[in-house]
Scaffold this motif. Structure first.
Motif, short mmCIF file in Angstrom:
data_model
loop_
_atom_site.label_atom_id
_atom_site.label_comp_id
_atom_site.label_asym_id
_atom_site.label_seq_id
_atom_site.Cartn_x
_atom_site.Cartn_y
_atom_site.Cartn_z
N ASN A 113 29.00 -0.73 10.50
CA ASN A 113 30.30 0.36 10.46
C ASN A 113 29.59 1.53 9.83
OD1 ASN A 113 32.84 0.75 10.99
ND2 ASN A 113 32.97 0.85 8.91
N LYS A 114 28.79 1.59 8.92
CA LYS A 114 28.52 2.56 8.05
C LYS A 114 27.74 3.47 9.17
CE LYS A 114 27.73 1.31 3.49
NZ LYS A 114 26.95 0.89 2.23
N ILE A 115 26.51 2.84 10.08
CA ILE A 115 26.08 3.74 11.23
C ILE A 115 27.02 4.16 12.22
CG2 ILE A 115 24.32 3.37 12.96
CD1 ILE A 115 22.79 1.52 11.12
N TYR A 116 27.90 3.47 12.43
CA TYR A 116 28.93 4.04 13.31
C TYR A 116 29.68 5.26 12.92
CZ TYR A 116 33.45 3.87 15.58
OH TYR A 116 34.79 4.18 16.44
N GLN A 117 30.19 5.08 11.67
CA GLN A 117 30.88 6.20 10.93
C GLN A 117 29.93 7.46 10.96
OE1 GLN A 117 34.01 6.44 10.01
NE2 GLN A 117 34.54 4.36 10.49
N PHE A 118 28.66 7.09 10.41
CA PHE A 118 27.76 8.28 10.63
C PHE A 118 27.60 9.04 11.81
CE2 PHE A 118 23.22 9.42 11.97
CZ PHE A 118 22.91 10.24 11.24
N LEU A 119 27.66 8.20 13.02
CA LEU A 119 27.65 8.98 14.48
C LEU A 119 28.92 9.56 14.65
CD1 LEU A 119 25.77 6.01 16.22
CD2 LEU A 119 24.84 8.34 15.85
N LEU A 120 30.04 9.25 14.17
CA LEU A 120 31.22 9.80 14.45
C LEU A 120 31.10 11.18 13.78
CD1 LEU A 120 34.11 7.14 13.88
CD2 LEU A 120 33.70 8.34 15.98
N ARG A 121 30.64 11.18 12.45
CA ARG A 121 30.71 12.40 11.86
C ARG A 121 29.91 13.47 12.59
NH1 ARG A 121 30.37 8.79 7.42
NH2 ARG A 121 28.23 9.03 7.02
N ARG A 122 28.68 12.88 13.41
CA ARG A 122 27.83 13.84 14.06
C ARG A 122 28.53 14.40 15.47
NH1 ARG A 122 25.79 13.82 10.18
NH2 ARG A 122 23.50 13.72 9.50
N GLY A 123 29.78 13.81 15.55
CA GLY A 123 30.69 14.28 16.48
C GLY A 123 30.67 13.56 17.91
N TYR A 124 30.12 12.32 17.78
CA TYR A 124 29.83 11.64 18.95
C TYR A 124 31.21 11.00 19.30
CZ TYR A 124 25.04 12.81 19.00
OH TYR A 124 23.75 13.24 19.07
N LYS A 125 31.46 10.67 20.50
CA LYS A 125 32.68 10.02 20.90
C LYS A 125 32.76 8.44 20.66
CE LYS A 125 33.86 12.71 24.95
NZ LYS A 125 33.92 12.67 26.18
N SER A 126 33.57 7.90 19.92
CA SER A 126 33.73 6.41 19.69
C SER A 126 33.46 5.37 20.77
CB SER A 126 35.03 6.06 19.22
OG SER A 126 35.24 4.85 18.68
N SER A 127 33.88 5.67 21.68
CA SER A 127 33.66 5.04 23.03
C SER A 127 32.07 4.78 23.48
CB SER A 127 34.51 5.51 24.40
OG SER A 127 34.32 6.73 24.71
N ASP A 128 31.50 6.14 23.26
CA ASP A 128 30.00 6.22 23.64
C ASP A 128 29.38 5.69 22.70
OD1 ASP A 128 30.48 8.04 25.96
OD2 ASP A 128 30.12 9.59 24.89
N ILE A 129 29.51 5.58 21.39
CA ILE A 129 29.00 5.00 20.49
C ILE A 129 28.98 3.38 20.53
CG2 ILE A 129 28.58 4.60 17.73
CD1 ILE A 129 30.04 7.38 17.46
N LEU A 130 29.97 2.93 20.73
CA LEU A 130 30.21 1.44 20.81
C LEU A 130 29.61 1.00 22.18
CD1 LEU A 130 34.15 1.27 19.71
CD2 LEU A 130 32.15 0.43 18.54
N TYR A 131 29.67 1.87 23.14
CA TYR A 131 28.95 1.36 24.43
C TYR A 131 27.37 1.10 24.22
CZ TYR A 131 26.63 1.80 28.94
OH TYR A 131 25.78 1.73 29.97
N VAL A 132 26.75 2.10 23.55
CA VAL A 132 25.58 2.02 23.15
C VAL A 132 24.94 0.74 22.39
CG1 VAL A 132 23.32 3.25 22.58
CG2 VAL A 132 25.08 4.28 23.73
N MET A 133 26.02 0.77 21.24
CA MET A 133 25.89 -0.36 20.36
C MET A 133 25.89 -1.67 20.84
SD MET A 133 27.78 1.13 16.96
CE MET A 133 26.70 0.72 15.58
N ARG A 134 26.84 -1.88 21.96
CA ARG A 134 26.92 -3.23 22.60
C ARG A 134 26.11 -3.58 23.77
NH1 ARG A 134 33.54 -2.51 22.18
NH2 ARG A 134 33.80 -2.88 20.02
N SER A 135 25.37 -2.23 24.09
CA SER A 135 24.67 -2.47 25.48
C SER A 135 23.32 -3.12 25.20
CB SER A 135 24.54 -1.00 26.02
OG SER A 135 23.36 -0.24 25.25
N GLU A 136 22.65 -3.18 26.43
CA GLU A 136 21.21 -3.60 26.37
C GLU A 136 20.27 -2.65 25.91
OE1 GLU A 136 20.41 -5.83 29.77
OE2 GLU A 136 22.24 -7.18 29.64
N TYR A 137 20.52 -1.42 25.72
CA TYR A 137 19.69 -0.26 25.51
C TYR A 137 18.66 -0.82 24.25
CZ TYR A 137 21.84 3.78 27.74
OH TYR A 137 22.11 4.77 28.68
#
Length: 201
Positions: free
Chosen positions: A175-199
């Protein structure tokens, strides 16, 4: 132009306040050299000489010095000179000079900023940053088109890897990493997509 008062400033400077509300900051020696005093009515020609020949040239030197230290947008340079109490005409003279030699170029600044910051920030955040720096919308759009992140999921992936993220990571840490990415201006949907993907597997 009637000199209403002369105010003492630091570093041997004096502020001439005219009855019109105009203000010129000169050095003590310059006031002596031009034989200026409170209550004096000076001709318009002398006022223009002080404005252009003395302060215009000084503002130009100051602008060059500021640009030697770091690249700035036109807005940032204008603000810095204004804070140094240069009158509008002197600021315009300095800006015109540095622009004529391309010492300031907002498109070049925007492209450079995007190029070096795109690994850490989203296009949306880059746009916001450049807007705050006074860069025109068309320059921002062009810079993002030429230098920006084509696929922000790739940028998110790189940042997640840099942060050591894994899908098995404890929720609080993720969640801390997620918040960090939000502060960088990335969209929540994009962050969650990558976090949950096979990337990242």
């Amino acid at each position: 132009m009637y000199i209403e008062r002369i105010e003492q400033l630091e570093k041997g400077r004096r502020r001439l306040v005219f009855e019109t509300g105009e203000r010129l900051v000169l050095y003590k020696g310059e006031i002596r050299s031009y034989d200026l005093s409170e209550g004096q009515d000076i001709p318009e020609t002398l006022y223009q000489e002080l404005l252009c020949d003395v302060l215009g040239k000084r503002a130009t030197k100051r602008a060059m010095h500021l640009l030697e230290k770091q690249d700035r947008t036109e807005y940032q340079l204008r603000e810095k000179l204004r804070q140094n109490e240069y009158p509008k005409e002197a600021v315009e003279q300095a800006i015109a000079y540095v622009k004529s030699y391309h010492y300031i170029d907002d498109l070049r600044y925007a492209c450079s900023y995007v190029r070096y910051q795109k690994e850490k920030k989203s296009n949306r955040r880059l746009q916001q940053d450049l807007q705050k720096k006074g860069v025109a919308k068309e320059f921002i759009e062009q810079a993002l088109l030429e230098e920006g992140n084509e696929d922000e999921t790739d940028a998110i992936q790189r940042l997640l890897e840099k942060k050591g993220y894994t899908p098995e990571m404890p929720r609080e840490q993720a969640n801390k990493i997620y918040q960090f990415l939000l502060r960088r201006g990335y969209k929540s949907s994009d962050i969650l997509y990558v976090m949950r993907s096979e990337y990242l597997t």
